[in-house]
Every structure is written in C-alpha cells, then in structure tokens.
Design a protein around this motif. Structure first.
Motif, PDB file in Angstrom:
ATOM      1  N   GLY A 118       0.800  -1.216   0.000  1.00 32.19           N
ATOM      2  CA  GLY A 118       0.000   0.000   0.000  1.00 32.19           C
ATOM      3  C   GLY A 118       0.832   1.266   0.000  1.00 32.19           C
TER       4      GLY A 118
ATOM      5  N   ARG B 116       4.335  -1.111   3.552  1.00 33.81           N
ATOM      6  CA  ARG B 116       3.073  -1.489   4.208  1.00 33.81           C
ATOM      7  C   ARG B 116       2.309  -2.447   3.302  1.00 33.81           C
ATOM      8  NH1 ARG B 116      -2.164   1.185   3.972  1.00 33.81           N
ATOM      9  NH2 ARG B 116      -1.113   2.685   2.657  1.00 33.81           N
TER      10      ARG B 116
ATOM     11  N   CYS C  84      -1.191  -4.354   2.827  1.00 34.53           N
ATOM     12  CA  CYS C  84      -2.568  -4.111   3.274  1.00 34.53           C
ATOM     13  C   CYS C  84      -3.434  -5.361   3.160  1.00 34.53           C
ATOM     14  CB  CYS C  84      -3.210  -3.026   2.423  1.00 34.53           C
ATOM     15  SG  CYS C  84      -2.273  -1.508   2.347  1.00 34.53           S
TER      16      CYS C  84
ATOM     17  N   LEU D 123      -9.167  -2.857   8.725  1.00 37.14           N
ATOM     18  CA  LEU D 123      -7.928  -3.175   8.030  1.00 37.14           C
ATOM     19  C   LEU D 123      -6.911  -3.805   8.943  1.00 37.14           C
ATOM     20  CD1 LEU D 123      -5.727  -0.742   8.961  1.00 37.14           C
ATOM     21  CD2 LEU D 123      -7.264   0.554   7.523  1.00 37.14           C
TER      22      LEU D 123
ATOM     23  N   ASP E 290      -2.734  -3.702   8.574  1.00 39.52           N
ATOM     24  CA  ASP E 290      -1.559  -3.282   7.819  1.00 39.52           C
ATOM     25  C   ASP E 290      -0.339  -3.851   8.519  1.00 39.52           C
ATOM     26  OD1 ASP E 290      -3.057  -1.865   6.006  1.00 39.52           O
ATOM     27  OD2 ASP E 290      -2.723   0.078   6.951  1.00 39.52           O
TER      28      ASP E 290
ATOM     29  N   TYR F 222       3.656  -3.743   8.492  1.00 37.10           N
ATOM     30  CA  TYR F 222       4.801  -2.985   8.001  1.00 37.10           C
ATOM     31  C   TYR F 222       6.023  -3.899   8.001  1.00 37.10           C
ATOM     32  CZ  TYR F 222       1.853   1.103   8.539  1.00 37.10           C
ATOM     33  OH  TYR F 222       0.834   2.016   8.419  1.00 37.10           O
TER      34      TYR F 222
END
Length: 178
Positions: free
Chosen positions: A30, A47, A49, A64, A66, A68
C-alpha cells in the motif's frame, strides 16, 4: 513479492486471534517509506494491506490490517476493526437506477491529470461496476453502507479521462439530506 509472502505468513499467524475472524484479502503493498540521501533514496519499510470481506465484498474504510515490513521482517502491525451490527436488510437500489444517476452521483472523482480534459462531460462510458460496503468513518459506526462504484471514461472536445462515480445503493425513501 517476498515481503508480501512474509506478510501473508504473519497474517496467517495473526488469524488465530478471535478479532480476525472472517474473510480478508491481501491488496499488496500500500505504501513505501523511504529515506533520502544526497546520493539517492532507500526504501526502509513497506506497508502490506489486508482488507476485510463481508460475504465476499470488500469493506472500504477503517476495517484493516496493515503489516509494516522491513529488511529484518515485521517492523509494525496496525489493526483497526468495527463490530458491525446486523440490522436486517433494506431493498437495494437497482443497478439500472444507479446507471441513471451516474451523472448525478453521491460522489464523483476524475483522474484527469495529463489528459487535458476539462469542462462538462459530453459522454460518460461506464466500463466497470463494483458493489462496495463503505464504513462512514465515524467512531463507533456499526453500519456499513452499500455503494455502487461505476468506473469508466468521460469525454468532451477537450479530451478524455477516467472517472469514478459512487451511488449509494439504498433507495432514497430510506435516506435524507441534512
């Protein structure tokens, strides 16, 4: 691709949490966080997603996960969820009625950068339609709004551009404007 696979593996481990019950899809990378140097730049974190699905339809909004990722693996995990209340079903606006409202939608965006397109449209051509569930972003919001997203091209004598026209899929008799 390697970072996406690592993030998917991490997501599978997280999916044992009761919080993550249900269906999700991986949307890929993302965003990328980079550091600038005199000689150039270097990516330090990306990131990946994951978005929630309800009955196979993607929830657009705050639901969501996410993950990292950095060179050493997982750098951070961000999760945000709503616990939606089943409120029963309303009749949906027909797709035909949504097509009738494509020029007068609830939201409209134009991707006209570099195309020279300006002014009013002479021709709108709908090429793709998606039904989305949209969370209205309010804290404590527990209702998802169905929305038709009609996408295609818009034309006039100045040029051609891509557009997205969103029409709320709830009949007007159930809605009001403040």
């Amino acid at each position: 691709e390697e970072l996406i696979e690592q993030a998917k593996s991490m997501f599978e481990k997280l999916s044992t949490l009761p919080l993550l019950e249900g269906e999700y899809e991986c949307l890929g990378i993302g965003s990328t966080q980079t550091v600038q140097f005199k000689e150039g730049s270097m990516a330090v974190k990306k990131r990946v997603c994951f978005r929630r699905l309800i009955d196979g339809t993607r929830v657009i909004g705050s639901d969501l996960v996410d993950i990292y990722m950095c060179e050493d693996g997982v750098a951070d995990i961000y999760m945000y969820f709503y616990d939606y209340t089943k409120t029963g079903e309303l009749p949906m606006l027909s797709l035909e009625d949504a097509f009738d409202r494509v020029k007068d939608p609830d939201a409209f965006s134009l991707k006209s950068e570099g195309t020279g397109f300006s002014g009013e449209a002479d021709l709108l051509t709908v090429e793709r339609v998606k039904l989305l569930f949209v969370n209205q972003y309010s804290d404590g919001c527990t209702i998802l709004q169905p929305v038709f997203n009609l996408m295609g091209t818009v034309e006039n004598e100045t040029g051609k551009a891509e557009f997205s026209s969103k029409v709320i899929a709830i009949p007007e008799k159930y809605t009001y404007t403040e």
